[in-house]
Design a protein around this motif. Structure first.
Motif, PDB file in Angstrom:
ATOM      1  N   ASP A 181       1.650 -45.397  -0.590  1.00  0.00           N
ATOM      2  CA  ASP A 181       0.574 -44.648   0.045  1.00  0.00           C
ATOM      3  C   ASP A 181      -0.730 -45.413  -0.154  1.00  0.00           C
ATOM      4  OD1 ASP A 181      -0.339 -44.150  -2.533  1.00  0.00           O
ATOM      5  OD2 ASP A 181       0.327 -42.066  -2.569  1.00  0.00           O
ATOM      6  N   GLN A 182      -1.791 -44.922   0.468  1.00  0.00           N
ATOM      7  CA  GLN A 182      -3.037 -45.693   0.486  1.00  0.00           C
ATOM      8  C   GLN A 182      -3.641 -45.836  -0.908  1.00  0.00           C
ATOM      9  OE1 GLN A 182      -7.160 -44.618   2.457  1.00  0.00           O
ATOM     10  NE2 GLN A 182      -5.801 -45.436   4.031  1.00  0.00           N
ATOM     11  N   VAL A 183      -3.643 -44.757  -1.682  1.00  0.00           N
ATOM     12  CA  VAL A 183      -4.254 -44.813  -3.015  1.00  0.00           C
ATOM     13  C   VAL A 183      -3.504 -45.794  -3.916  1.00  0.00           C
ATOM     14  CG1 VAL A 183      -4.773 -43.481  -5.087  1.00  0.00           C
ATOM     15  CG2 VAL A 183      -5.176 -42.477  -2.831  1.00  0.00           C
ATOM     16  N   THR A 184      -2.176 -45.707  -3.931  1.00  0.00           N
ATOM     17  CA  THR A 184      -1.386 -46.593  -4.782  1.00  0.00           C
ATOM     18  C   THR A 184      -1.530 -48.043  -4.346  1.00  0.00           C
ATOM     19  OG1 THR A 184       0.197 -44.811  -5.170  1.00  0.00           O
ATOM     20  CG2 THR A 184       0.925 -47.049  -5.660  1.00  0.00           C
ATOM     21  N   ALA A 185      -1.541 -48.283  -3.024  1.00  0.00           N
ATOM     22  CA  ALA A 185      -1.688 -49.652  -2.536  1.00  0.00           C
ATOM     23  C   ALA A 185      -3.024 -50.248  -2.944  1.00  0.00           C
ATOM     24  CB  ALA A 185      -1.544 -49.670  -1.010  1.00  0.00           C
ATOM     25  N   VAL A 186      -4.102 -49.482  -2.804  1.00  0.00           N
ATOM     26  CA  VAL A 186      -5.426 -49.992  -3.188  1.00  0.00           C
ATOM     27  C   VAL A 186      -5.480 -50.269  -4.688  1.00  0.00           C
ATOM     28  CG1 VAL A 186      -7.872 -49.377  -3.362  1.00  0.00           C
ATOM     29  CG2 VAL A 186      -6.623 -48.929  -1.239  1.00  0.00           C
ATOM     30  N   THR A 228      -0.489 -71.689  -0.589  1.00  0.00           N
ATOM     31  CA  THR A 228      -1.255 -71.561   0.650  1.00  0.00           C
ATOM     32  C   THR A 228      -1.217 -70.108   1.117  1.00  0.00           C
ATOM     33  OG1 THR A 228       0.715 -72.109   1.947  1.00  0.00           O
ATOM     34  CG2 THR A 228      -0.734 -73.932   1.321  1.00  0.00           C
ATOM     35  N   PRO A 229      -2.194 -69.694   1.945  1.00  0.00           N
ATOM     36  CA  PRO A 229      -2.185 -68.311   2.453  1.00  0.00           C
ATOM     37  C   PRO A 229      -0.866 -67.985   3.150  1.00  0.00           C
ATOM     38  CG  PRO A 229      -4.285 -69.351   2.915  1.00  0.00           C
ATOM     39  CD  PRO A 229      -3.392 -70.426   2.375  1.00  0.00           C
ATOM     40  N   THR A 230      -0.315 -66.822   2.869  1.00  0.00           N
ATOM     41  CA  THR A 230       0.990 -66.434   3.397  1.00  0.00           C
ATOM     42  C   THR A 230       0.912 -65.343   4.439  1.00  0.00           C
ATOM     43  OG1 THR A 230       1.198 -64.862   1.575  1.00  0.00           O
ATOM     44  CG2 THR A 230       2.167 -67.034   1.249  1.00  0.00           C
ATOM     45  N   LEU A 231      -0.250 -64.730   4.630  1.00  0.00           N
ATOM     46  CA  LEU A 231      -0.329 -63.554   5.493  1.00  0.00           C
ATOM     47  C   LEU A 231      -1.619 -63.576   6.293  1.00  0.00           C
ATOM     48  CD1 LEU A 231       0.834 -60.741   6.278  1.00  0.00           C
ATOM     49  CD2 LEU A 231      -0.481 -59.797   4.377  1.00  0.00           C
ATOM     50  N   VAL A 232      -1.497 -63.270   7.588  1.00  0.00           N
ATOM     51  CA  VAL A 232      -2.633 -63.043   8.471  1.00  0.00           C
ATOM     52  C   VAL A 232      -2.559 -61.597   8.936  1.00  0.00           C
ATOM     53  CG1 VAL A 232      -3.714 -63.621  10.676  1.00  0.00           C
ATOM     54  CG2 VAL A 232      -2.795 -65.436   9.239  1.00  0.00           C
ATOM     55  N   VAL A 233      -3.667 -60.883   8.845  1.00  0.00           N
ATOM     56  CA  VAL A 233      -3.706 -59.487   9.266  1.00  0.00           C
ATOM     57  C   VAL A 233      -4.980 -59.276  10.060  1.00  0.00           C
ATOM     58  CG1 VAL A 233      -4.787 -58.788   7.090  1.00  0.00           C
ATOM     59  CG2 VAL A 233      -3.627 -57.088   8.483  1.00  0.00           C
ATOM     60  N   THR A 234      -4.878 -58.569  11.157  1.00  0.00           N
ATOM     61  CA  THR A 234      -6.069 -58.282  11.957  1.00  0.00           C
ATOM     62  C   THR A 234      -6.938 -57.252  11.234  1.00  0.00           C
ATOM     63  OG1 THR A 234      -4.874 -56.587  13.193  1.00  0.00           O
ATOM     64  CG2 THR A 234      -4.916 -58.808  14.122  1.00  0.00           C
ATOM     65  N   GLY A 255       3.260 -52.107   1.874  1.00  0.00           N
ATOM     66  CA  GLY A 255       4.195 -52.849   1.042  1.00  0.00           C
ATOM     67  C   GLY A 255       4.236 -54.326   1.401  1.00  0.00           C
ATOM     68  N   LEU A 256       4.102 -54.646   2.686  1.00  0.00           N
ATOM     69  CA  LEU A 256       4.048 -56.050   3.093  1.00  0.00           C
ATOM     70  C   LEU A 256       2.808 -56.724   2.520  1.00  0.00           C
ATOM     71  CD1 LEU A 256       5.091 -55.736   6.861  1.00  0.00           C
ATOM     72  CD2 LEU A 256       6.531 -56.360   4.918  1.00  0.00           C
ATOM     73  N   LEU A 257       1.677 -56.031   2.550  1.00  0.00           N
ATOM     74  CA  LEU A 257       0.456 -56.586   1.967  1.00  0.00           C
ATOM     75  C   LEU A 257       0.640 -56.888   0.481  1.00  0.00           C
ATOM     76  CD1 LEU A 257      -2.459 -54.456   3.499  1.00  0.00           C
ATOM     77  CD2 LEU A 257      -1.950 -56.857   3.933  1.00  0.00           C
ATOM     78  N   LEU A 258       1.218 -55.938  -0.256  1.00  0.00           N
ATOM     79  CA  LEU A 258       1.407 -56.135  -1.686  1.00  0.00           C
ATOM     80  C   LEU A 258       2.348 -57.298  -1.961  1.00  0.00           C
ATOM     81  CD1 LEU A 258       0.979 -55.083  -4.605  1.00  0.00           C
ATOM     82  CD2 LEU A 258       3.027 -53.690  -4.275  1.00  0.00           C
ATOM     83  N   THR A 259       3.452 -57.379  -1.234  1.00  0.00           N
ATOM     84  CA  THR A 259       4.423 -58.452  -1.456  1.00  0.00           C
ATOM     85  C   THR A 259       3.800 -59.809  -1.178  1.00  0.00           C
ATOM     86  OG1 THR A 259       6.180 -56.921  -0.802  1.00  0.00           O
ATOM     87  CG2 THR A 259       6.725 -59.255  -0.890  1.00  0.00           C
ATOM     88  N   ARG A 300     -10.947 -60.525  -1.328  1.00  0.00           N
ATOM     89  CA  ARG A 300     -10.642 -61.046  -2.662  1.00  0.00           C
ATOM     90  C   ARG A 300      -9.166 -61.407  -2.836  1.00  0.00           C
ATOM     91  NH1 ARG A 300     -13.069 -56.337  -4.599  1.00  0.00           N
ATOM     92  NH2 ARG A 300     -11.274 -55.954  -5.943  1.00  0.00           N
ATOM     93  N   LEU A 301      -8.381 -61.250  -1.789  1.00  0.00           N
ATOM     94  CA  LEU A 301      -6.966 -61.603  -1.865  1.00  0.00           C
ATOM     95  C   LEU A 301      -6.773 -63.012  -1.318  1.00  0.00           C
ATOM     96  CD1 LEU A 301      -5.366 -58.240  -0.667  1.00  0.00           C
ATOM     97  CD2 LEU A 301      -5.274 -59.189  -2.973  1.00  0.00           C
ATOM     98  N   PRO A 302      -6.484 -63.996  -2.174  1.00  0.00           N
ATOM     99  CA  PRO A 302      -6.397 -65.382  -1.685  1.00  0.00           C
ATOM    100  C   PRO A 302      -5.248 -65.614  -0.722  1.00  0.00           C
ATOM    101  CG  PRO A 302      -5.657 -65.221  -3.966  1.00  0.00           C
ATOM    102  CD  PRO A 302      -6.222 -63.892  -3.614  1.00  0.00           C
ATOM    103  N   GLN A 303      -4.207 -64.782  -0.760  1.00  0.00           N
ATOM    104  CA  GLN A 303      -3.066 -64.978   0.131  1.00  0.00           C
ATOM    105  C   GLN A 303      -3.283 -64.370   1.506  1.00  0.00           C
ATOM    106  OE1 GLN A 303      -2.058 -67.267  -2.036  1.00  0.00           O
ATOM    107  NE2 GLN A 303      -0.067 -66.889  -1.115  1.00  0.00           N
ATOM    108  N   LEU A 304      -4.420 -63.738   1.707  1.00  0.00           N
ATOM    109  CA  LEU A 304      -4.661 -62.984   2.933  1.00  0.00           C
ATOM    110  C   LEU A 304      -5.762 -63.637   3.761  1.00  0.00           C
ATOM    111  CD1 LEU A 304      -4.238 -60.408   4.650  1.00  0.00           C
ATOM    112  CD2 LEU A 304      -5.950 -59.307   3.211  1.00  0.00           C
ATOM    113  N   THR A 305      -5.504 -63.777   5.050  1.00  0.00           N
ATOM    114  CA  THR A 305      -6.507 -64.241   6.005  1.00  0.00           C
ATOM    115  C   THR A 305      -6.719 -63.139   7.033  1.00  0.00           C
ATOM    116  OG1 THR A 305      -5.797 -66.536   5.719  1.00  0.00           O
ATOM    117  CG2 THR A 305      -7.143 -66.033   7.654  1.00  0.00           C
TER     118      THR A 305
END
Length: 688
Positions: free
Chosen positions: A390-395, A277-283, A263-267, A301-306
């Motif tokens: 869940d994983q399917v809905t998030a993807v 500007t990018p809002t999220l960094v995820v390992t 949910g954090l990724l989607l938001t 392909r997510l511009p907000q994600l690094t």
């Protein structure tokens, strides 16, 4: 109408009573006869002596009688089992139907009681209301219409002002609306990037595939939700989310850890327009844990994600020129000191750190599967609720947000073929229509007219028929767009996506029964046939404008003489978009394919004209049909430049770019089509 229905029941009840008596006789008669003549099937276990005698001489009168008796009891048990299963099935269907019956309001109950006391009976009349007004056709807004019929029961789909529950997760209301807006923008980008082509039979249509089922579920849930009378202003869900989390970093623990992380990724991905500007960094490890094998290509392909390799790499990113607002990492194999340092750097830049794993020195909140976060050090504090997926809905949802399609259509096979034109054929078997009240005698030449290009309307003798249920309007439009018919599963999946089918069969039957009854009452015609579990509009009784358009398209695609007249017939048969103003989830692919075939005809007509001014009129006609298409605007500006009207070309181009910006569509498809000297000649506007 009620009096006639009572008369029908009076005719049927003796036959139903006789059937019940026969079933009871079959259930009670054989056991009574067997018990009276022979006795119980087993009077006790056989003794050793009896077993030895049976082995020596198995076929005796007693053994044959016992075998026949046991066989008779088994047949009776089979009959009893069959009757029981049928009864349970009928009860379940009745219970499902009863759940769809809306309960009366207190005023309705009071009025019904008073009327019953006055006339010793209840007489009801169908209430007809005006058809619901369609919402403004704002594709970018992404807010579906509110249906007129009853909303799903709480067992089907929970809807509240705060959020919606869909298969695979729960989304806050503003997040769900952002998802719907992202889906609408995806269709606008498809319209912008399409390039007209010659009309050919079954021409391939790139990029008209349906969006993932999760998106349809979100759109349908928003349509079911009742809009408040004073809708609050749109909120920045990502900023609100950051404000919920503590500043010193947070470790999530519990069954809701990964769903909340998704949910954090989607938001964060939806925050693109508010936070360029990018809002999220995820390992990389955390991204893989959250999204599985689709993590790498989707995250890129997510511009907000690094994507960071480890906490040390995340520190370097956070200390950069544009620090992100949130960092997510998996802590199982991370050094605790690195995580603590990252928490400090993130907090110093006004961000938040969320750890999905082990972090011994950080504070830990419990993550519930519902999305609620509980702080064990302050158990009395209210538990905020975050988006869970869940994983399917998030993807699925992230794929729509990250979707970038090439401008040049690929030679892929058609994803949404244009239905073949329908001509009246042999009459299908009709269902019994006994009991239809006050039915108008149907003339042999009478046919109804269903108009679905524009506002869906069923005309009887030129007068529109009032249809009480918006689901019934949807059924008519769906069957018009599918001339070969649809079965129960296809109809329920299209009209009520994301809901379990077991709760929808009764609702569909109720909708169809109400629709058929209204049509029979007004015209005496049976318009919807039902054969082999497929519902189909009867072409002998109803005339559909969309079918005439399909026939014109097929004619234009196959004709070799007088092609201009055939192309013009396609344009003349298209007064407006399919179900204009409606936002049904199943509608976009079919609407887009139909619109593309019409602008193909407009472009072909313009190309065939030797007079630039006549071509200008035809291109403007195509732009009126699809005001977001970049290729039509490029042709229009080129034609304006060719006739020397450079000022009009400039104005057209500027208005078009402003229209794209207002709709939230990037205009990257424009620059690569024009040279520096003719950029305003290649892309011109029409006010969408």
């Amino acid at each position: 109408m009620p009096a006639r229905r009572v008369e029908v029941r009076d005719v049927r009840w003796p036959r139903q009573l006789m059937s019940l008596l026969v079933v009871l006789a079959l259930l009670a008669g054989p056991p009574a006869v067997l018990l009276f003549l022979i006795g119980p099937p087993v009077s006790g276990w056989p003794t050793t002596t009896q077993m030895q005698a049976w082995v020596q001489q198995p076929l005796t009168e007693e053994t044959l009688t016992a075998a026949l008796t046991i066989g008779a009891w088994l047949l009776w048990l089979l009959l009893a089992y069959t009757v029981t299963v049928r009864a349970v099935t009928r009860l379940q269907a009745t219970a499902a139907w009863l759940r769809q019956v809306p309960l009366p309001t207190p005023w309705q109950a009071t009025a019904s009681g008073m009327a019953g006391a006055a006339v010793f009976g209840v007489t009801t009349h169908p209430v007809t209301t005006a058809a619901p007004q369609p919402p403004p056709p704002s594709s970018a807004a992404g807010s579906p219409e509110q249906p007129a019929d009853a909303t799903p029961t709480p067992d089907d789909r929970a809807v509240s002002d705060d959020g919606i529950l869909v298969p695979g997760g729960w989304l806050p209301r503003d997040t769900a609306e952002s998802v719907a807006a992202a889906a609408a923008l995806l269709w606008l980008r498809r319209r912008r990037d399409y390039r007209p082509r010659p009309l050919t039979p079954n021409a391939p249509d790139a990029h008209t595939a349906r969006l993932p089922p999760a998106v349809a579920s979100v759109q349908a849930a928003l349509a079911d939700a009742t809009a408040p009378s004073h809708a609050p202003a749109p909120t920045d869900s990502f900023t609100a989310l950051v404000g919920v989390l503590p500043t010193g970093g947070l470790r999530l623990s519990g069954p809701g850890t990964l769903p909340i992380g998704r949910g954090l990724l989607l938001t964060a991905a939806l925050a693109r327009h508010r936070h360029p500007t990018p809002t999220l960094v995820v390992t990389r490890a955390a991204l893989t844990d959250l999204l599985g094998p689709d993590a790498e290509p989707l995250g890129a392909r997510l511009p907000q994600l690094t994507i960071a390799e480890d906490p040390g790499d995340a520190v370097r990113i956070v200390e950069g020129a544009a620090p992100p607002r949130m960092v997510i990492l998996a802590g199982d194999d991370c050094d605790a000191d690195d995580v603590t340092r990252l928490a400090g750097v993130t907090a110093a830049n006004g961000g938040r750190l969320v750890v999905l794993g082990v972090w011994p020195t950080g504070q830990t909140w419990h993550a519930a599967p519902t999305g609620h976060l509980h702080d064990p050090t302050h158990p009395d504090n209210p538990a905020p609720r975050l988006c869970v997926l869940d994983q399917v809905t998030a993807v699925d949802l992230l794929t729509v947000i990250a979707h970038r399609e090439p401008t040049t259509p690929s030679p892929a096979p058609p994803s949404t073929p244009l239905p073949q034109a329908v001509t009246p054929g042999p009459r299908l078997p009709r269902q019994s229509t006994r009991g239809a009240p006050h039915r108008r005698p149907a003339a042999s030449h009478q046919r109804l007219h269903l108009r679905v290009l524009g506002e869906p309307t069923l005309l009887i003798d030129g007068e529109p028929l009032t249809i009480r249920r918006s689901a019934a309007v949807q059924v008519l439009a769906f069957l018009a767009a599918h001339p070969n018919g649809a079965d129960t599963r296809e109809l329920t999946a299209a009209i009520w996506p994301g809901l379990p089918r077991r709760s929808l069969t009764g609702r569909l039957y109720t909708t169809l029964s109400d629709l058929r009854g209204a049509i029979r009452t007004a015209s005496g015609l049976h318009v919807i046939d039902h054969t082999d579990d497929r519902y189909r509009l009867n072409p002998a009784h109803v005339d559909v404008d969309l079918w005439h358009l399909h026939a014109a398209i097929q004619q234009a695609a196959t004709t070799v003489t007088d092609t201009a007249a055939a192309w013009r017939a396609v344009r003349d048969a298209y007064p407006a978009d399919l179900a204009a103003g409606r936002t049904w989830p199943w509608l976009d692919p079919i609407r887009e394919v139909t619109r593309r075939r019409v602008i193909d005809a407009c472009a072909a007509l313009a190309d065939s004209e030797n007079d630039p001014r006549r071509a200008l009129v035809l291109l403007q006609d195509g732009v009126d049909i699809d005001p977001y298409n970049a290729d039509l605007h490029a042709r229009l500006v080129t034609t304006l430049t060719a006739i020397g009207d450079h000022e009009a070309a400039n104005q057209l181009h500027n208005r078009y770019r402003r229209a794209l910006a207002q709709a939230g569509i990037e205009d990257e498809s424009l620059d690569h089509r024009a040279t520096s000297s003719t950029i305003t000649s290649r892309n011109s506007p029409s006010q969408p």
